[in-house]
Scaffold this motif. Structure first.
Motif, short mmCIF file in Angstrom:
data_model
loop_
_atom_site.label_atom_id
_atom_site.label_comp_id
_atom_site.label_asym_id
_atom_site.label_seq_id
_atom_site.Cartn_x
_atom_site.Cartn_y
_atom_site.Cartn_z
N SER B 10 30.94 -77.08 -9.30
CA SER B 10 30.61 -77.12 -10.73
C SER B 10 30.45 -75.71 -11.32
O SER B 10 30.70 -75.51 -12.51
N VAL B 11 30.07 -74.77 -10.47
CA VAL B 11 29.85 -73.42 -11.02
C VAL B 11 31.13 -72.58 -11.00
O VAL B 11 31.16 -71.47 -11.53
N LYS B 12 32.18 -73.12 -10.38
CA LYS B 12 33.44 -72.36 -10.28
C LYS B 12 34.20 -72.43 -11.60
O LYS B 12 34.33 -73.50 -12.20
N HIS B 13 34.72 -71.27 -11.99
CA HIS B 13 35.59 -71.23 -13.16
C HIS B 13 36.94 -71.82 -12.76
O HIS B 13 37.37 -71.63 -11.61
N PRO B 14 37.64 -72.49 -13.66
CA PRO B 14 38.95 -73.02 -13.28
C PRO B 14 39.91 -71.97 -12.73
O PRO B 14 40.68 -72.26 -11.82
N ASP B 15 39.83 -70.76 -13.26
CA ASP B 15 40.71 -69.71 -12.73
C ASP B 15 40.41 -69.44 -11.27
O ASP B 15 41.33 -69.15 -10.48
N GLU B 16 39.16 -69.52 -10.93
CA GLU B 16 38.78 -69.27 -9.53
C GLU B 16 39.28 -70.39 -8.63
O GLU B 16 39.71 -70.15 -7.51
N LEU B 17 39.21 -71.62 -9.15
CA LEU B 17 39.72 -72.75 -8.36
C LEU B 17 41.24 -72.65 -8.18
O LEU B 17 41.78 -73.01 -7.13
N MET B 18 41.89 -72.15 -9.20
CA MET B 18 43.35 -72.04 -9.14
C MET B 18 43.82 -71.07 -8.08
O MET B 18 44.94 -71.16 -7.60
N THR B 19 42.98 -70.15 -7.66
CA THR B 19 43.42 -69.18 -6.65
C THR B 19 43.79 -69.88 -5.34
O THR B 19 44.61 -69.40 -4.57
N PHE B 20 43.15 -71.02 -5.05
CA PHE B 20 43.53 -71.71 -3.81
C PHE B 20 44.12 -73.10 -4.08
O PHE B 20 44.59 -73.75 -3.15
N LEU B 21 44.08 -73.55 -5.36
CA LEU B 21 44.65 -74.87 -5.64
C LEU B 21 46.02 -74.82 -6.30
O LEU B 21 46.67 -75.85 -6.43
N TRP B 22 46.45 -73.62 -6.74
CA TRP B 22 47.68 -73.58 -7.53
C TRP B 22 48.89 -74.08 -6.73
O TRP B 22 49.74 -74.80 -7.26
N ALA B 23 48.98 -73.69 -5.42
CA ALA B 23 50.13 -74.12 -4.61
C ALA B 23 50.13 -75.63 -4.45
O ALA B 23 51.17 -76.29 -4.53
N LEU B 24 48.93 -76.15 -4.23
CA LEU B 24 48.83 -77.59 -4.01
C LEU B 24 49.21 -78.35 -5.28
O LEU B 24 49.93 -79.35 -5.23
N LEU B 25 48.74 -77.85 -6.42
CA LEU B 25 48.96 -78.59 -7.66
C LEU B 25 50.38 -78.42 -8.19
O LEU B 25 50.96 -79.35 -8.75
#
Lengths: 299, 427
Positions: B10-25
């Motif tokens: 919940s405290v993670k910014h979406p940009d921070e999540l994208m650093t490890f989720l972008w390939a998956l998504l």
């Protein structure tokens, strides 16, 4: 043996024509028989034989044997049972109940005092001819190249129906569908039926795994792979030979299997073996009358 | 633990999540999940539309060309009889050729005994093994059939498999049809169970998607049908391994389409030990992408090439990217993750849950298309372990790809006899 006995009887003064075993009846008839006769009393069934060889379906007669010799047999019938005929088929029953048959020709007929008809018969005639072993077995005719019955099958079947002959399946052959002659069989081309077939020789080129007929590899410069264009191929180092499908040298048809091809030996028709007609070859069997054995069995 | 994770998320910014989720998504998501969702929705909608219009559904087979089934094998005496029994009599215009490729067991004798009692079966033998490619090419010389069907000697065909395989041949542009591979032993242990799920998701459903998009790049050697005229044009199989991938690309290069028959089942045994599985996948990966997509058939991706087609180019880019680039990219990411990622377990849990969502979509797609839902859903029950199974295969793919790039390891594979290995070109 019977001649010695007969001469002995004459020497003993039995007189010309005297029966070696004594006269069977007191009739003043001159004895014509000059051979030994054995008495045998067995029931019999008799069928007249028509001129075409068939049995007379309405001429069934029942009687008894009286005596027999090497050349003939004497039969006895009730007066109302007897039907005049020239050739007869005689069936005598043995003690086990089996009927044994012989063909006879009627030579003479006497009427005994007890209103019995005595018929003297000689073995032979159309009936006996019918029972010859070589006439009852199917025979191959080299002119017509087929199995032909020696006697008309209709006549033989009629005797089967009368219970004299027993038919059996001697063989089953494949015959030409056109003329019913016998064919010869051999493997041949599925397309044209030719016998001149052989296997293609193939080359397996290791480098590209191509497999093709040798002819595709041959060039004036030597063996060249048609797939990868590699030249100067060397056996066992670059390629190996393999066996290919069958190829007809006449029509060039190629197939993995040969077909059984038949060729009629009479009309020379060539056809696939599966189109041959199947023909049953029938034979006939008869229990022939053996009076010696019958006499032994009757004692 | 879960509360920590939820708080961390919940405290993670979406940009921070994208650093490890972008390939998956943006990569795995469209490839593994979105494509299947779209395909299911499309087929569902088409079914509703067909029902609405009252168009009768075609239930009979209309295409019936002559078929020659080639069973080439080495020392398959124990299995060949069952394979022949499964195929003989299942199709009206069928001939069978068994190629005994230098067997030292009773394979030839078993096949000949079967051929004596059954019409339309030919057995050809050679004393020395020459490899599956040449064995199949040799069998081609003995048949005139319109369609050549190749099945592994230790596999057997499901009911109506041949009928299913030949129906796509109605389209004259189709040069080859791939069948569906079904494991015979899915529940022997965890290794076979995971492989069975993998076959369902990547072969059964995955190839449906690829075939629809026109980028199906493989017709398995275990079960494939080929148009005879196409095989004659490209001069048959080439030396492998893998000869099936090589042939498929050659057929595409010749301008033909590759179709998929999802309900043509070919049942085979899968490796039942982890060691055997590793060896199998290593062999598959060695001779796969590097040897074919990156070397032998590279001209298919060159837009100036005479054989260039857009579908082939997309296939090649997709294969290079996911099979080669992503292999090393994941390795790099793992290294970065180990050294530079602090909240490692939260990231791993997030990735795992995202992959689970994809696997659920895979399971739903499988259930939609399955003709044996009870069996297939039981197989799919192992889906929570699939992300770990995929991670297990990553080092195998990495090792095999690297060995092939540096040492051309596939050319030393004993699958191909030595005399052939030494004679063939090393692409």
């Amino acid at each position: 043996m019977s001649d010695i006995l007969w001469r002995s009887a004459k020497k003993d003064g039995c007189g010309p024509g005297a029966h070696p075993h004594g006269q069977a009846s007191g009739a003043p008839r001159t004895e014509r028989r000059r051979v030994r006769r054995d008495t045998i009393r067995r029931p019999l069934v008799c069928m007249p034989v028509l001129p075409d060889g068939r049995p007379d379906p309405d001429g069934h007669m029942i009687g008894r044997t009286i005596d027999w010799s090497g050349g003939g047999i004497r039969l006895e019938f009730a007066e109302d049972e007897w039907r005049p005929a020239h050739d007869l088929m005689v069936g005598v029953q043995d003690p086990e109940g089996t009927m044994h048959f012989a063909g006879v020709s009627v030579r003479h007929k006497d009427v005994s005092p007890a209103t019995r008809i005595h018929v003297g018969c000689q073995f032979g005639g159309v009936g006996q001819e019918l029972l010859q072993a070589d006439l009852l077995s199917p025979a191959f005719d080299s002119e017509s190249m087929s199995f032909l019955p020696r006697f008309s099958e209709e006549v033989l079947d009629a005797w089967c129906a009368a219970g004299v002959l027993k038919g059996y399946l001697a063989d089953r052959v494949q015959v030409c569908p056109r003329c019913h002659g016998l064919p010869s069989f051999r493997p041949g081309c599925r397309q044209c039926g030719a016998a001149d077939v052989g296997n293609d020789q193939l080359i397996h080129h290791y480098a590209c795994a191509h497999v093709g007929v040798v002819g595709d590899f041959e060039t004036p410069a030597g063996l060249v792979c048609p797939k990868c264009r590699t030249r100067h191929l060397v056996i066992n180092s670059d390629f190996e030979y393999l066996t290919g499908p069958y190829r007809c040298r006449r029509c060039q048809w190629s197939d993995m299997e040969l077909e059984q091809v038949a060729q009629c030996l009479r009309c020379s028709l060539r056809f696939p073996a599966h189109q041959a007609h199947v023909q049953d070859i029938r034979g006939y069997h008869v229990e022939r009358l053996d009076l010696l054995a019958l006499g032994e069995a009757s004692r | 633990m879960w509360s920590d994770w939820i708080y961390w998320l919940s405290v993670k910014h979406p940009d921070e999540l994208m650093t490890f989720l972008w390939a998956l998504l943006f990569l795995d998501g469209p490839r593994y999940a979105l494509s299947k969702i779209l395909m299911c929705l499309w087929d569902c909608g088409r079914g509703v539309w067909t029902w609405f219009l009252g168009t009768p559904r075609q239930t009979s087979y209309t295409c019936c060309p002559s078929v020659c089934l080639i069973l080439a094998g080495h020392n398959e005496g124990e299995n060949i009889s069952a394979t022949l029994q499964s195929a003989w009599g299942s199709y009206p215009r069928l001939e069978i050729i068994v190629v005994d490729d230098g067997s030292t067991d009773a394979m030839g004798e078993v096949a000949r005994r079967f051929a004596r009692d059954h019409s339309g079966v030919l057995v050809i033998s050679r004393p020395e093994r020459g490899g599956k490619a040449s064995a199949t090419n040799w069998a081609l010389q003995h048949t005139q059939a319109e369609v050549i069907l190749v099945v592994d000697s230790d596999s057997h065909l499901g009911p109506h498999a041949i009928w299913e395989m030949v129906q796509p041949m109605r389209d004259p542009q189709v040069g080859a049809v791939a069948g569906s591979i079904v494991p015979r032993n899915p529940f022997t242990n965890l290794a076979t169970w995971l492989q069975a799920y993998e076959y369902l998701s990547t072969i059964f459903v995955g190839r449906m998607v690829s075939a629809r998009l026109g980028i199906l790049g493989i017709v398995s050697g275990a079960c494939g049908a080929f148009r005879r005229t196409v095989l004659d044009a490209i001069k048959g199989w080439d030396v492998g391994p893998p000869e099936d991938l090589d042939l498929t690309l050659a057929i595409r290069k010749a301008g033909h389409k590759i179709a998929f028959a999802p309900y043509a089942e070919c049942i085979t045994d899968v490796p039942d030990t982890w060691g055997a599985l590793v060896r199998q996948r290593r062999r598959w990966e060695e001779g796969g992408v590097i040897r074919n997509h990156c070397r032998k058939h590279l001209d298919m991706a060159c837009f100036w090439s005479r054989n260039f087609r857009l579908g082939d180019f997309i296939l090649f880019v997709e294969t290079w990217f996911f099979s080669v680039f992503c292999t090393y990219a994941i390795l790099a990411w793992v290294i970065w993750f180990c050294f530079f990622q602090s909240s490692w377990w939260q990231v791993l849990v997030t990735l795992y849950l995202c992959y689970l969502v994809f696997e659920v979509i895979q399971v739903l797609a499988t259930a939609y298309y399955s003709t044996n839902p009870r069996r297939d859903l039981l197989v799919c029950a192992v889906f929570p372990l699939v992300p770990f199974y995929q991670m297990f295969q990553l080092p195998i793919r990495l090792l095999a790809t690297t060995e092939e790039i540096l040492f051309r390891k596939s050319f030393r594979d004993n699958y191909v006899p030595r005399k052939v290995r030494e004679a063939t070109w090393h692409w």
